[in-house]
Design a protein around this motif. Structure first.
Motif, PDB file in Angstrom:
ATOM      1  N   PRO A  94      70.181  67.772  16.283  1.00  0.00           N
ATOM      2  CA  PRO A  94      71.341  68.656  16.057  1.00  0.00           C
ATOM      3  C   PRO A  94      72.661  67.967  15.773  1.00  0.00           C
ATOM      4  O   PRO A  94      73.519  68.557  15.127  1.00  0.00           O
ATOM      5  N   TYR A  95      72.874  66.752  16.251  1.00  0.00           N
ATOM      6  CA  TYR A  95      74.177  66.128  15.996  1.00  0.00           C
ATOM      7  C   TYR A  95      74.095  64.616  16.145  1.00  0.00           C
ATOM      8  O   TYR A  95      73.164  64.067  16.742  1.00  0.00           O
ATOM      9  N   ASN A 105      74.511  71.918   7.438  1.00  0.00           N
ATOM     10  CA  ASN A 105      75.142  70.847   8.207  1.00  0.00           C
ATOM     11  C   ASN A 105      76.604  70.673   7.815  1.00  0.00           C
ATOM     12  O   ASN A 105      77.008  70.957   6.681  1.00  0.00           O
ATOM     13  N   LEU A 106      77.383  70.256   8.796  1.00  0.00           N
ATOM     14  CA  LEU A 106      78.786  69.915   8.607  1.00  0.00           C
ATOM     15  C   LEU A 106      78.942  68.435   8.913  1.00  0.00           C
ATOM     16  O   LEU A 106      78.408  67.939   9.906  1.00  0.00           O
ATOM     17  N   THR A 161      78.509  64.518  12.656  1.00  0.00           N
ATOM     18  CA  THR A 161      77.551  65.366  11.945  1.00  0.00           C
ATOM     19  C   THR A 161      76.999  66.420  12.889  1.00  0.00           C
ATOM     20  O   THR A 161      76.610  66.108  14.010  1.00  0.00           O
ATOM     21  N   ARG A 162      76.980  67.648  12.414  1.00  0.00           N
ATOM     22  CA  ARG A 162      76.390  68.753  13.180  1.00  0.00           C
ATOM     23  C   ARG A 162      75.439  69.500  12.259  1.00  0.00           C
ATOM     24  O   ARG A 162      75.798  69.856  11.133  1.00  0.00           O
ATOM     25  N   GLN A 163      74.208  69.741  12.722  1.00  0.00           N
ATOM     26  CA  GLN A 163      73.190  70.346  11.867  1.00  0.00           C
ATOM     27  C   GLN A 163      72.509  71.519  12.562  1.00  0.00           C
ATOM     28  O   GLN A 163      72.273  71.499  13.767  1.00  0.00           O
ATOM     29  N   TRP A 164      72.207  72.537  11.756  1.00  0.00           N
ATOM     30  CA  TRP A 164      71.402  73.673  12.189  1.00  0.00           C
ATOM     31  C   TRP A 164      70.262  73.829  11.183  1.00  0.00           C
ATOM     32  O   TRP A 164      70.447  73.611   9.991  1.00  0.00           O
ATOM     33  N   GLN A 165      69.081  74.191  11.662  1.00  0.00           N
ATOM     34  CA  GLN A 165      67.950  74.387  10.769  1.00  0.00           C
ATOM     35  C   GLN A 165      67.107  75.557  11.242  1.00  0.00           C
ATOM     36  O   GLN A 165      67.130  75.922  12.413  1.00  0.00           O
ATOM     37  N   ASN A 213      61.471  79.861  14.140  1.00  0.00           N
ATOM     38  CA  ASN A 213      61.668  78.540  14.744  1.00  0.00           C
ATOM     39  C   ASN A 213      62.936  77.926  14.167  1.00  0.00           C
ATOM     40  O   ASN A 213      63.084  77.829  12.945  1.00  0.00           O
ATOM     41  N   ASN A 214      63.851  77.525  15.037  1.00  0.00           N
ATOM     42  CA  ASN A 214      65.083  76.876  14.579  1.00  0.00           C
ATOM     43  C   ASN A 214      65.314  75.541  15.296  1.00  0.00           C
ATOM     44  O   ASN A 214      66.439  75.083  15.397  1.00  0.00           O
ATOM     45  N   HIS A 215      64.225  74.942  15.784  1.00  0.00           N
ATOM     46  CA  HIS A 215      64.345  73.655  16.463  1.00  0.00           C
ATOM     47  C   HIS A 215      63.591  72.586  15.671  1.00  0.00           C
ATOM     48  O   HIS A 215      64.002  72.233  14.579  1.00  0.00           O
TER      49      HIS A 215
END
Length: 349
Positions: A191-192, A115-116, A135-139, A161-163
């Motif tokens: 995600p944000y 995350n940023l 905030t921006r996030q990836w998982q 899975n990335n959701h």
């Protein structure tokens, strides 16, 4: 405990599934002897700077690995060595029992979050202060299926899975990934988000405060469908034990990852395919107040408005929203609260 099932759908519950009482021997193996607390490896890079005008900026990037979460593993079933092979029955621990689930650490899979986040703030000067946070996030989930997860044998290539990863958020959520469950629970994997707030000390003692929030909607979870009947390649739906009682075959499930929000399903889906997000939530809050001094005493009157523009985004998915065969498929509930007005009076003496 005995559960009665109508295996052929004729309205007669003719199939008993017996679960024997617990024993001291089983209690001693319910937890893996090497079980330990989950942990996280976290790496953070950041930049912070103070600028003229009492303005500050803080930017940070985080990579977090959530490892060794709690999960259950069947230690009594005889599972095949790979996909498209029949289930071998029960008896590794007790031939007169079905599944015996043991608490373990999930060493074969971990959640990876990147995350940023940036925060811009202005301290009180010229009667104005405010903050802006982005905030921006990836998982994603890294690794493979659990050793006795039916998905390991029925759809081994669908792991990615990335959701929504809610099944990994709490303990024991991935024991059976083909249970049909999977709807979002909480806001951990959205995600944000954008959050703004400010305050102005206006003339004549008037205070004006405002905040605005944009919160991304959550993913619905892996899309699943249901076959008309279990695939016979994995063996019969009911397994006869050594004492002649019956237990369900864990690989005889009819649930499959579909990989598409509309039929027909993708030929080789992964769990992230076809997931859609809920509506983004947007709302503004406004607060106005003024203080009236009366000698050494003070009266403060205030007006607060929540959700000023009365936006009504849906914020949660119904149970079954990820199941194509469910009447709740893609259905939502729990709208953002409607516009609300609050009056405040405060007397200080």
């Amino acid at each position: 405990m005995t559960d009665q099932y109508d295996a052929n759908g004729d309205g007669i519950f003719e199939t008993p599934i017996l679960t024997p009482a617990a024993t001291a021997a089983l209690s001693g193996i319910e937890f893996n002897k090497n079980l330990h607390n989950p942990f996280a490896d976290e790496f953070i890079v950041g930049f912070a700077r103070q600028f003229p005008g009492r303005i500050s900026l803080d930017v940070a990037g985080t990579r977090r690995y959530m490892r060794d979460g709690y999960t259950l593993v069947d230690i009594n079933g005889i599972y095949p060595s790979g996909p498209n092979q029949p289930f071998g029955g029960f008896g590794l621990v007790d031939p007169n029992r079905g599944q015996i689930l043991q608490e373990n650490n999930r060493s074969w899979a971990s959640v990876v979050i990147t995350n940023l986040e940036a925060t811009l703030a202005k301290n009180l000067s010229h009667n104005i202060q405010g903050t802006l946070s982005l905030t921006r996030q990836w998982q994603r989930v890294s690794g493979t299926w659990g050793p006795t997860d039916p998905a390991r044998f029925l759809q081994p290539d669908a792991f990615d899975n990335n959701h929504d990863l809610s099944q990994y958020l709490f303990g024991n959520g991935d024991t059976n990934s083909l249970s049909g469950g999977g709807r979002e629970s909480g806001v951990a994997y959205r995600p944000y988000s954008v959050r703004m707030a400010g305050q102005y000390l206006a003339p004549w003692g008037v205070r004006v405060g405002v905040s605005y929030v944009i919160q991304a909607g959550g993913w619905v979870g892996p899309i699943v469908t249901q076959l008309a009947a279990a695939d016979p390649v994995y063996g019969p739906s009911l397994i006869r034990l050594a004492d002649a009682t019956l237990q369900s075959n864990p690989l005889a499930t009819t649930v499959r990852f579909c990989g598409s929000a509309t039929l027909p399903c993708a030929a080789s889906p992964v769990r992230s395919d076809g997931q859609t997000r809920n509506e983004d939530e947007r709302y503004m809050q406004l607060h106005l107040s003024r203080e009236f001094p009366i000698g050494s005493q003070h009266i403060e009157a205030g007006l607060g408005i929540f959700n000023l523009f009365n936006n009504g985004a849906q914020t949660q998915w119904n149970t079954g929203a990820n199941q194509i065969y469910s009447p709740n498929y893609l259905s939502r509930f729990n709208r953002t609260s409607s516009r609300q007005l609050q009056l405040n009076f405060k007397y200080r003496f």
